[in-house]
Design an enzyme around this catalytic site. Structure first.
Site, PDB file in Angstrom:
ATOM      1  N   GLU A   5       0.840  -1.198   0.000  1.00 12.91           N
ATOM      2  CA  GLU A   5       0.000   0.000   0.000  1.00 12.91           C
ATOM      3  C   GLU A   5       0.871   1.242   0.000  1.00 12.91           C
ATOM      4  OE1 GLU A   5      -2.589  -0.412   3.378  1.00 12.91           O
ATOM      5  OE2 GLU A   5      -3.598  -2.181   2.567  1.00 12.91           O
TER       6      GLU A   5
ATOM      7  N   HIS B 246      -7.883   1.202   2.528  1.00 12.18           N
ATOM      8  CA  HIS B 246      -7.608   0.811   3.917  1.00 12.18           C
ATOM      9  C   HIS B 246      -8.369   1.721   4.902  1.00 12.18           C
ATOM     10  CE1 HIS B 246      -4.421  -1.489   6.406  1.00 12.18           C
ATOM     11  NE2 HIS B 246      -5.515  -1.311   7.121  1.00 12.18           N
TER      12      HIS B 246
END
Length: 518
Positions: free
Chosen positions: A256, A273
């Site tokens: 990420e 997220h």
């Protein structure tokens, strides 16, 4: 003591820390340069506490992670240095469960895709028709705190819920009205939707791959708001393109920020997220981790430590009075064994035997190893010290004791001591040692004698201590039989001078041990 808040947490958490410690909120300094100044540090997910950084934290006693996981902390390195690692596992449970349900609804009704088309001026009702959740089967893989909250909400949407988790009791499944799958394969065969709530371990990393997708029903839909690394993303892309997996809703990714091929597929719903990103969850995480830091630095019970046994609330309430007792018995037994041990055995009698006694065992080990090593020993690294020394540690539980409702016995090789708590104040009482029955409150300074049971010994001991200027606070005497061996235990008000021990050894005692439980 000083605490570093390295990443933003709720103001209430910072204020709680400031009530107890000197606190620096420093998000910018070179951590390697400043970490050695602090006794505690608070982080979230962005800070990586590697072995090298932890070794620079010479004063560090506790690491607080304001969130659920501790993937960004080298827990093994912290444990070896006796540093408590604590997190806030309850803080994001509701937010994560609600986000999972949100993804489930978005997935079933194509909500993000329909919104994007409409924003571009396209009115495509037929293209974005969806399916109902009611009557479908949701498979929950991992039935911990978040998985259980997802199941509660899914049942409210009239989904049939099947879950797999070998570590959760059958009774808990029944309480929640959830069917228990005996194997993951049984869940895959039944589920129209599969939601992942597994911890990330070496065994679970990329465990959801091509072989697992093959075992699922054709057209299954996948939800992952747990850990991106659980899924083999290349295999998921192939399954989505082939139609084996009809659609996926993802909040987490293996790396990420994510910008890979999953975002190019029309049958994927993705969020960056966000599962824990609610105001309420962030406030709770900050306050909870502050509570853990305070407990760790002020000698309290750290309920969310990941490298100390954690207990249920009801276990903590029942066992808390016995934690300091176990520590003192461990210290006493090791002193009587002259610091040598090949096996340490803990036995729990009575009602104690019905609880999770791991914390008591760690407390006894912590007491046993005090002062015996160059490194600080505490509840974190005491089991590691035992393992490194090759000491076998064993637990045994027995439902009843002859004379006591609850009893703790610590054995170091062939040396055994036992104790219990008495009264509303849970006073710590020594009830046996070295095979002799006793009745004496444990005190900071003890003296233990073994000798022949003959007249005049008690008077001689009193005179000897009096001449040395050491006041005897309490005394208890026990014997196996008349004229046999006897045991005397004293508690004294001040440390005894070294020459007193030498004098007693010359007065005909088999053994005279001066023991500090401080």
């Amino acid at each position: 003591m000083r605490v570093l808040v390295r990443e933003p947490i709720a103001d209430a958490g910072v204020e709680m820390l400031r009530e107890h410690f000197d606190v620096d909120v420093d998000l910018e300094s070179d951590l390697a340069e400043v970490i050695g100044r602090y006794d505690g540090i608070v982080i979230r997910s962005a800070t990586k506490l590697t072995k090298e950084l932890i070794e620079r934290g010479e004063r560090l006693k506790v690491i607080g992670r304001a969130g659920v996981g501790v993937d960004n902390v080298d827990v093994d390195a912290a444990t070896r240095r006796g540093i408590v690692v604590a997190n806030a596992p309850e803080s994001t449970v509701i937010s994560a469960a609600e986000h999972t349900i949100g993804l489930l609804l978005a997935l079933s009704r194509n909500i993000p895709q329909a919104h994007a088309a409409l924003a571009e001026g396209r009115w495509e009702r037929s293209r974005f028709g969806g399916i109902e959740l009611a009557g479908k089967t949701l498979g929950v893989l991992g039935f911990g705190r978040i998985g259980q909250q997802v199941a509660r909400r899914a049942l409210g949407l009239e989904l049939r819920v099947v879950a797999y988790d070998p570590f959760v009791s059958k009774e808990r499944f029944r309480e929640l009205g959830v069917e228990r799958a005996e194997t993951p394969e049984e869940l895959y065969a039944a589920a129209d939707f599969v939601t992942l709530h597994l911890p990330l371990t070496d065994q679970t990393r990329e465990s959801i791959g091509a072989d697992v997708f093959a075992k699922m029903r054709d057209g299954v839909r996948i939800v992952n708001a747990a850990r991106g690394e659980l899924v083999d993303e290349a295999a998921l892309v192939e399954a989505l393109q082939s139609g084996k997996v009809a659609a996926a809703a993802l909040d987490v990714f293996s790396a990420e920020p994510y910008s890979g091929p999953l975002l190019e597929l029309d049958n994927v719903v993705a969020t960056p997220h966000l599962a824990a990103s609610t105001e309420e969850a962030q406030d709770r995480a900050g306050v909870i981790v502050a509570e853990q830091i305070v407990a760790a630095l002020e000698g309290g019970l750290v309920t969310n430590a990941v490298n100390i046994p954690t207990l249920r609330a009801e276990d903590i309430e029942a066992l808390a009075p016995y934690v300091p007792l176990a520590a003192k018995l461990g210290r006493l037994a090791m002193e009587l064994a002259r610091g040598r041990a090949e096996r340490i055995e803990l036995t729990y009698y009575g009602a104690l035997s019905q609880y999770d006694t791991r914390l008591l065992t760690v407390a006894a080990l912590n007491g046993a190893f005090q002062g015996s090593t160059d490194q600080p020993v505490n509840y974190v690294n005491a089991p590691l010290v035992a393992a490194e020394r090759g000491i076998e540690v064993a637990e045994e539980r027995k439902r009843s004791s002859r004379d006591f409702t609850n009893l703790v016995r610590v054995g170091v090789d062939d040396v055994r001591v036992s104790g219990t708590t008495i009264g509303r104040e849970d006073r710590q009482w020594l009830v046996s040692a070295l095979g002799f029955e006793l009745e004496m409150e444990l005190a900071p300074l003890l003296v233990v004698f073994r000798y022949d049971d003959v007249p005049g010994v008690i008077g001689r001991v009193g005179t000897t201590f009096g001449e040395a200027g050491v006041n005897i606070a309490n005394m208890t005497v026990s014997r196996t039989r008349r004229g046999g061996k006897a045991l005397m235990v004293l508690s004294i008000d001040t440390p005894a001078p070294p020459e007193l021990a030498e004098r007693l050894q010359g007065e005909g005692f088999d053994d005279a041990r001066f023991i500090s439980l401080l």
